[in-house]
Design a protein around this motif. Sequence first.
Motif: not given
Length: 259
Positions: A52-54, A107-108, A47-48, A119-122
């Motif tokens: 920025p837009d994942w 993610c949370g 995540l780090m 979205y992050l989790s998936r």
Amino acid sequence: MIGAIIGDIVGSRFEWNNCRSKDFDLFTSECFATDDSIMTLAIGKALMESSPDWADLGKQAVRCMQEVGRPYPHCGYGGRFWQWMYSDAPQPYNSFGNGAAMRVSACGFVAKTLEEAKYLSRTVTEVTHNHPEGIKGAEAATVAIFMAWEGAAMEEIRQVICRDYYPLNFTLDSIRNTYQFNETCQNTVPQALQAFFESTGFEDAIRNAISIGGDSDTLASITGGIAEAYWGVPDELRAQAKAYLDERLLAILNRYENR
């Protein structure tokens, strides 16, 4: 993220020697950081280091899990995940194992909206656990963390979980003597959530999770991530858990927390 790590370390000595009580020492010389902590840190690192837009988060998740995880071949990886970890061409393998839910707590905390949390989790889950139940288990844990971190009441979080994910039609007391070791999301995540919903504080949540047996380190890791978001983590427990991490893992945690 430290909440999940604490739960993992506390539960590590009980995975194959279950404790059916809330009366036990949290940290002993038998405790250690398992794959749950290592993969939680790997996802935090991904995540780090994502854009920025994942857009590259899935690629970063694969890279970071392998980069962080490969030096620890004996930390407790499941068989298929071990093969994925050391593969030069890792592919998702339709898993619904509870490893999907134990590594997503960051993610949370990172997400700015509920939809982004999902979205992050998936995205970090489907690179390995692309079975619908694996994605569901990770998302349920992430949603609970996001809602708790945003200040939602416990009952509000419970209503969302029961409506969208799992009907929590049991109590810990009702399953404590019969619940068995299970590596699936569908038979680990609901129990971990219930351990949080019956808690009166962070430490109590961890003790709840351990007290029903089962896959203790993973159960307590999932519970710990949610409990951190809702209750916070006492400084003493934070410091004790950090002592179980080597310099490499501790550097990822410190970087994440500072950021």
